[in-house]
Design an enzyme around this catalytic site. Structure first.
Site, PDB file in Angstrom:
ATOM      1  CE  LYS A  21       1.284  11.764 115.564  1.00 50.91           C
ATOM      2  NZ  LYS A  21       0.181  12.361 115.205  1.00 50.91           N
ATOM      3  CB  SER A  22      -3.608   8.639 119.343  1.00 51.89           C
ATOM      4  OG  SER A  22      -3.588   8.666 118.448  1.00 51.89           O
ATOM      5  CD  GLN A 165      -7.479  13.056 113.536  1.00 47.97           C
ATOM      6  OE1 GLN A 165      -8.134  14.130 112.372  1.00 47.97           O
ATOM      7  NE2 GLN A 165      -6.478  13.054 113.709  1.00 47.97           N
ATOM      8  CG  ASP A 312      -1.797   7.006 111.491  1.00 44.95           C
ATOM      9  OD1 ASP A 312      -2.478   7.451 110.311  1.00 44.95           O
ATOM     10  OD2 ASP A 312      -2.142   7.525 112.623  1.00 44.95           O
ATOM     11  NE  ARG A 343       0.717   9.791 105.972  1.00 43.14           N
ATOM     12  CZ  ARG A 343       0.313   9.735 107.132  1.00 43.14           C
ATOM     13  NH1 ARG A 343      -0.522   8.976 107.508  1.00 43.14           N
ATOM     14  NH2 ARG A 343       0.827  10.656 107.811  1.00 43.14           N
ATOM     15  NE  ARG A 385       1.417   8.468 111.047  1.00 42.65           N
ATOM     16  CZ  ARG A 385       1.740   8.642 112.306  1.00 42.65           C
ATOM     17  NH1 ARG A 385       2.880   7.963 112.820  1.00 42.65           N
ATOM     18  NH2 ARG A 385       0.807   9.062 112.952  1.00 42.65           N
TER      19      ARG A 385
END
Ligand code: S3P
Length: 426
Positions: A21-22, A165, A312, A343, A385
Site C-alpha cells: 500500500k505504501s 507520513q 502496522d 489500536r 487491521r
C-alpha cells in the site's frame, strides 16, 4: 460480517499477497508530478489507493489501468486546480502525502476524508508545511483542511516522532523549494519515499536517520514493480504460525529492513519462518516467506526503534502473543492511538471478548499468553487491521467468532477472507 467457525485442521499452500500500500501511494504521487509515463505493476487495488487515484485525477492527472498495470501520464511538478473537495476516504497516507504536494501548488485545495480520518491529527504535517511557506485556514489539525501552496522555502526539520507520513510530506513539499531540505527522525521510519525519489531522479541522500534532498529536480516517470505488502502478509503469517501442521509460502513479499520488524519478532517468538529467494525489485528487497505452524511460541518485549518497523503489524502480533507462553510487553507505541482506530484500547477491548489476557498502558499493552481463547462477537471498530487480526484470533478460539464491520478490510486487502480460506485444509 466474517464468521469463523471451528478451527481449521491446518493451512497449506502458497499465495501472492496484494501489492504494498505504501509503495503504491508513492508511485502514484511521484508518477503524477514527474515528466513522462509511469507504469506501476503489482499495484494495490484497494480503497485506500483508489482514494489517491481519485484525488490525483481531480488534480488533472491522467491515470488508466491496462493489463493489470496503472499508467500515469505525469504532468510535471504543476498540477491543475481541483473542481471540488478532494476525498482521501480512510487513507491517512493519501491525505498527508498529498498535502506535501499541494504545498507546492499555486492554488487553493480543500481535502477531507471519512469520519475516522477526520479524527486523526494533521498538525504534525501542517506545521512543517507552514514553516516552508504553505498557507492554511485556521488551526488545521483535523480534516477538512484548505491549503494554498506556492513558492516554498527549504526546511531543516527534526520530526518529534518516527513517522514516514510526516517525513514524506516534507520531502514532497521540499521538491518545490529551491535549496536543500533536511529531515531527521528519532528512529528510522519506512523509507519508500526516499528510495523512490532517488529512482525518479531526485538528488537525495540518507545518512542514518537524516535525509537530505535538493529542491526543484526534474523528476522522470519510470516503471515501478510493487512488492507484496508485508503488512497484509503479516495476518497470514500469524494465522499459519498459530495452527499446528500448517505450511504456507507467501510469494514476492517486500522485506525492506524498515518494514520487516514483524519477521524479526516472529523469529524471536520462536515461530518457524524462512526467508527464501531474496532479490531486489528496483530499490526494494523482495523474498518468498515460508511459515510453518505449531512451534512453541514465547512472549517478547517490543519497544523503541523496533516500533516503527512493525507499527502496522502490532494487531496481528498481539494475536500471536495471546497464545504464546509468557508475557509480551509492547511499549513506545502511543502512535497506535491515532491510527484508523485507537489500536491500543480498541484492540484490547475486542481481544478481551475472546478471552485474551491483555492490559492496555499509555503507550502499549501487556499480553499474558494462554491456551484456549473462546469465540465471541467482536467489532472491527472501523479499522481494517483490527478486523483482520480479530478474524485470525477467531482461528485460535473454541466455538464461533463473528467479526462485525469486516467490510472495512477492503481498505487494504479486499481478498483477505478468500485468501485465508484458500489455504484451509479441513
Ligand atoms: C505509512 C506510514 C505509517 C503507517 C501507515 C502507512 C506510510 O504511518 O502506520 O499505515 O505509507 O507512510 P505513520 O507515518 O503515521 O507512522
Amino acid at each position: 460480517m466474517i464468521i469463523i467457525t471451528s478451527p481449521p485442521e491446518y493451512f497449506s499452500g502458497q499465495l501472492t499477497v496484494p501489492g504494498d500500500k505504501s509503495i503504491t501511494h508513492r508511485a502514484l504521487m511521484l508518477g503524477a508530478i514527474s515528466r513522462g509515463v509511469t507504469e506501476i505493476k503489482g499495484f494495490l487495488d484497494a480503497e485506500d489507493c483508489r482514494a489517491t487515484i481519485n484525488c490525483l485525477r481531480l488534480l488533472g492527472v491522467k491515470i488508466n489501468v491496462r493489463d493489470n498495470r496503472l499508467l500515469i501520464e505525469g504532468r510535471g511538478m504543476n498540477l491543475k486546480k481541483a473542481s471540488k473537495v478532494l476525498d482521501a476516504g480512510n487513507s491517512g497516507t493519501t491525505a498527508r502525502l498529498i498535502l506535501g504536494i499541494l504545498a507546492g501548488q499555486d492554488f487553493e485545495t480543500t481535502i477531507s476524508g471519512d469520519l475516522s480520518l477526520q479524527k486523526r491529527p494533521m498538525k504534525r504535517i501542517v506545521e512543517p508545511l507552514q514553516s516552508m511557506g504553505a498557507l492554511f485556514n485556521g488551526e488545521s489539525d483535523r480534516l477538512p483542511i484548505t491549503i494554498k501552496g506556492g513558492k516554498l522555502a527549504p526546511l531543516n526539520y527534526k520530526t518529534p516522532r518516527a513517522s514516514a507520513q510526516i517525513k514524506s510530506a516534507i520531502l514532497l513539499a521540499a521538491l518545490y523549494a529551491e535549496g536543500v531540505t533536511t529531515v531527521e527522525e528519532p528512529y528510522q521510519s519506512r523509507n519508500h519515499t526516499e528510495l523512490m525519489l532517488a529512482q525518479f531522479g531526485a538528488n537525495i541522500s540518507v545518512k542514518e536517520r537524516l535525509v537530505t534532498l535538493e529542491g526543484l529536480p526534474a523528476l522522470k516517470g519510470r516503471p515501478v514493480r510493487v512488492p507484496g505488502d508485508i503488512s497484509a502478509a503479516a495476518f497470514l503469517m500469524v494465522a499459519a504460525a498459530l495452527v499446528p501442521d500448517s505450511e504456507v509460502l507467501l510469494k514476492d513479499v517486500g522485506i525492506n529492513p524498515a518494514r520487516r520488524g514483524v519477521i524479526d519478532v516472529l523469529f524471536q517468538m520462536g515461530a518457524h519462518i524462512e526467508i527464501q529467494q531474496e532479490r531486489q525489485w528496483g530499490s526494494e528487497p523482495v523474498a518468498d516467506i515460508l511459515i510453518r505452524g505449531g512451534s512453541s511460541l514465547k512472549g517478547v518485549e517490543i519497544s523503541g526503534a523496533m516500533i516503527p518497523r512493525l507499527i502496522d503489524e502490532i494487531p496481528a502480533l498481539a494475536v500471536l502473543a495471546a497464545v504464546a507462553e509468557g508475557k509480551t510487553v509492547i511499549r513506545d507505541a502511543d502512535e497506535l492511538r491515532v491510527k484508523e482506530s485507537d489500536r491500543i484500547s480498541d484492540l484490547a477491548g475486542q481481544l478481551k471478548k475472546l478471552g485474551v489476557n491483555i492490559t492496555e498502558t499509555d503507550d502499549g499493552m501487556d499480553i499474558e499468553g494462554k491456551a484456549g481463547l473462546k469465540g465471541a462477537d467482536v467489532e472491527s471498530c472501523g479499522d481494517h487491521r483490527l478486523a483482520m487480526a480479530l478474524a485470525v484470533a477467531g482461528l485460535a478460539a473454541e466455538g464461533e467468532t463473528a467479526v462485525h464491520g469486516a467490510e472495512i478490510i477492503n481498505v487494504s486487502f479486499p481478498g483477505f477472507m478468500p485468501a485465508l480460506r484458500s489455504l484451509i485444509i479441513k
